[in-house]
Design a protein around this motif. Structure first.
Motif, PDB file in Angstrom:
ATOM      1  N   LEU A   1      48.660  47.959  24.502  1.00  0.00           N
ATOM      2  CA  LEU A   1      49.889  48.714  24.264  1.00  0.00           C
ATOM      3  C   LEU A   1      50.898  48.470  25.378  1.00  0.00           C
ATOM      4  N   ALA A   2      50.435  48.510  26.627  1.00  0.00           N
ATOM      5  CA  ALA A   2      51.352  48.461  27.770  1.00  0.00           C
ATOM      6  C   ALA A   2      52.146  47.166  27.844  1.00  0.00           C
ATOM      7  N   GLU A   3      51.505  46.038  27.586  1.00  0.00           N
ATOM      8  CA  GLU A   3      52.190  44.763  27.746  1.00  0.00           C
ATOM      9  C   GLU A   3      53.295  44.545  26.714  1.00  0.00           C
ATOM     10  N   PRO A   4      53.028  44.728  25.419  1.00  0.00           N
ATOM     11  CA  PRO A   4      54.140  44.579  24.478  1.00  0.00           C
ATOM     12  C   PRO A   4      55.212  45.646  24.633  1.00  0.00           C
ATOM     13  N   LEU A   5      54.818  46.841  25.059  1.00  0.00           N
ATOM     14  CA  LEU A   5      55.812  47.885  25.291  1.00  0.00           C
ATOM     15  C   LEU A   5      56.726  47.500  26.442  1.00  0.00           C
ATOM     16  N   ALA A   6      56.153  47.077  27.570  1.00  0.00           N
ATOM     17  CA  ALA A   6      56.958  46.699  28.739  1.00  0.00           C
ATOM     18  C   ALA A   6      57.938  45.584  28.399  1.00  0.00           C
ATOM     19  N   ALA A   7      57.518  44.670  27.521  1.00  0.00           N
ATOM     20  CA  ALA A   7      58.385  43.552  27.149  1.00  0.00           C
ATOM     21  C   ALA A   7      59.594  44.005  26.330  1.00  0.00           C
ATOM     22  N   ARG A   8      59.536  45.197  25.767  1.00  0.00           N
ATOM     23  CA  ARG A   8      60.616  45.706  24.923  1.00  0.00           C
ATOM     24  C   ARG A   8      61.487  46.732  25.620  1.00  0.00           C
ATOM     25  N   LEU A   9      61.184  47.046  26.873  1.00  0.00           N
ATOM     26  CA  LEU A   9      61.908  48.085  27.602  1.00  0.00           C
ATOM     27  C   LEU A   9      62.878  47.488  28.611  1.00  0.00           C
ATOM     28  N   SER A  10      63.943  48.232  28.871  1.00  0.00           N
ATOM     29  CA  SER A  10      64.863  47.838  29.935  1.00  0.00           C
ATOM     30  C   SER A  10      64.291  48.264  31.279  1.00  0.00           C
ATOM     31  N   ALA A  11      64.761  47.652  32.342  1.00  0.00           N
ATOM     32  CA  ALA A  11      64.274  47.973  33.688  1.00  0.00           C
ATOM     33  C   ALA A  11      64.508  49.455  33.988  1.00  0.00           C
ATOM     34  N   GLU A  12      63.515  50.082  34.619  1.00  0.00           N
ATOM     35  CA  GLU A  12      63.574  51.481  35.034  1.00  0.00           C
ATOM     36  C   GLU A  12      63.751  52.439  33.849  1.00  0.00           C
ATOM     37  N   ALA A  13      63.258  52.052  32.698  1.00  0.00           N
ATOM     38  CA  ALA A  13      63.239  52.980  31.564  1.00  0.00           C
ATOM     39  C   ALA A  13      62.369  54.180  31.912  1.00  0.00           C
ATOM     40  N   ILE A  14      62.689  55.317  31.311  1.00  0.00           N
ATOM     41  CA  ILE A  14      62.008  56.574  31.609  1.00  0.00           C
ATOM     42  C   ILE A  14      61.064  56.909  30.467  1.00  0.00           C
ATOM     43  N   GLY A  15      59.786  57.148  30.809  1.00  0.00           N
ATOM     44  CA  GLY A  15      58.787  57.362  29.770  1.00  0.00           C
ATOM     45  C   GLY A  15      57.901  58.566  30.002  1.00  0.00           C
ATOM     46  N   LEU A  16      57.221  58.952  28.946  1.00  0.00           N
ATOM     47  CA  LEU A  16      56.268  60.065  28.966  1.00  0.00           C
ATOM     48  C   LEU A  16      54.953  59.585  28.375  1.00  0.00           C
ATOM     49  N   ASP A  17      53.854  59.901  29.056  1.00  0.00           N
ATOM     50  CA  ASP A  17      52.519  59.705  28.492  1.00  0.00           C
ATOM     51  C   ASP A  17      52.090  61.045  27.915  1.00  0.00           C
ATOM     52  N   PHE A  18      52.120  61.171  26.589  1.00  0.00           N
ATOM     53  CA  PHE A  18      51.822  62.421  25.897  1.00  0.00           C
ATOM     54  C   PHE A  18      50.347  62.436  25.532  1.00  0.00           C
ATOM     55  N   GLY A  19      49.589  63.304  26.212  1.00  0.00           N
ATOM     56  CA  GLY A  19      48.142  63.335  26.050  1.00  0.00           C
ATOM     57  C   GLY A  19      47.480  62.393  27.031  1.00  0.00           C
ATOM     58  N   CYS A  20      47.849  62.514  28.296  1.00  0.00           N
ATOM     59  CA  CYS A  20      47.463  61.539  29.321  1.00  0.00           C
ATOM     60  C   CYS A  20      45.991  61.608  29.701  1.00  0.00           C
ATOM     61  N   GLY A  21      45.319  62.736  29.406  1.00  0.00           N
ATOM     62  CA  GLY A  21      43.918  62.867  29.777  1.00  0.00           C
ATOM     63  C   GLY A  21      43.737  63.156  31.258  1.00  0.00           C
TER      64      GLY A  21
END
Length: 216
Positions: A73-93
């Motif tokens: 998940l992380a690699e394709p997501l990072a490739a689609r985001l702009s630098a310093e995008a702000i994110g939330l891990d919902f259900g981080c454990g």
């Protein structure tokens, strides 16, 4: 074991459910409107037993195998985001490995988990992306939770999900995923197509068991 044939779908609210499968412990219903397979409420665990199962999970942020798993998940997501995008891990454990992985890539992260990090302030902000890995299958009320996540997502943002998906009834009957009693909602491609249409999102499957909903 009596089927809860009148149970309304917890995702779309339709009353068009029918029995999909049953085992010695539970019944699984299928919604003909949104294709969600779900466990009726009478078979849900209480909150103590649910957390007891979560406490058995090993989510070491520094475990290389776990990081490889999340990288799908992380690699394709990072490739689609702009630098310093702000994110939330919902259900981080209990071990927010994905938070650390995305922070290492330069993204600004918050996290929330109802058991391990109940930071209500995190739910009052808006985000460029929201991740929810191996979480949506635990939702007792997925309609409420998806509405909550979508409401925190900025226009153009990405809701990035990871969950194993329903293939067909034959595979479901032998599926290890249903052996975890904290898993009560099971999604297939048609269910995510329903969500994409409901929230006016573009749907993408960048990897196995990885789903991106791009808010338009």
């Amino acid at each position: 074991m009596a089927a809860s044939s009148l149970a309304s779908c917890p995702l779309c609210g339709a009353s068009k459910s029918r029995e999909y499968f049953n085992d010695k412990r539970r019944i699984y219903l299928y919604c003909s409107n949104c294709s969600l397979v779900f466990v009726p409420p009478e078979y849900h665990l209480n909150i103590e037993d649910e957390k007891r199962i979560y406490d058995l999970h090993e989510n070491d942020p520094y475990d290389e195998g776990y990081r490889r798993f999340l990288s799908r998940l992380a690699e394709p997501l990072a490739a689609r985001l702009s630098a310093e995008a702000i994110g939330l891990d919902f259900g981080c454990g209990p071990g927010p490995a994905l938070v650390k992985m995305l922070e290492e890539r330069g993204f600004i992260m918050s996290s929330y988990d109802k058991f391990y990090n109940e930071d209500r302030n995190a739910l009052k902000k808006s985000y460029d992306f929201i991740c929810s890995t191996e979480v949506v299958e635990h939702f007792q009320n997925p309609a409420v939770e998806f509405h909550r996540m979508y409401g925190m997502l900025n226009p153009g943002g990405i809701l990035a999900l990871m969950t194993k998906m329903v293939i067909d009834k034959a595979a479901f009957s032998k599926w290890h995923y249903i052996q975890d009693q904290s898993h009560i909602c099971f999604y297939g491609k048609k269910t995510f197509e329903y969500l994409a249409k409901k929230y006016d999102c573009t749907l993408e499957f960048p990897d196995r068991d990885v789903i991106f909903l791009h808010r338009d």
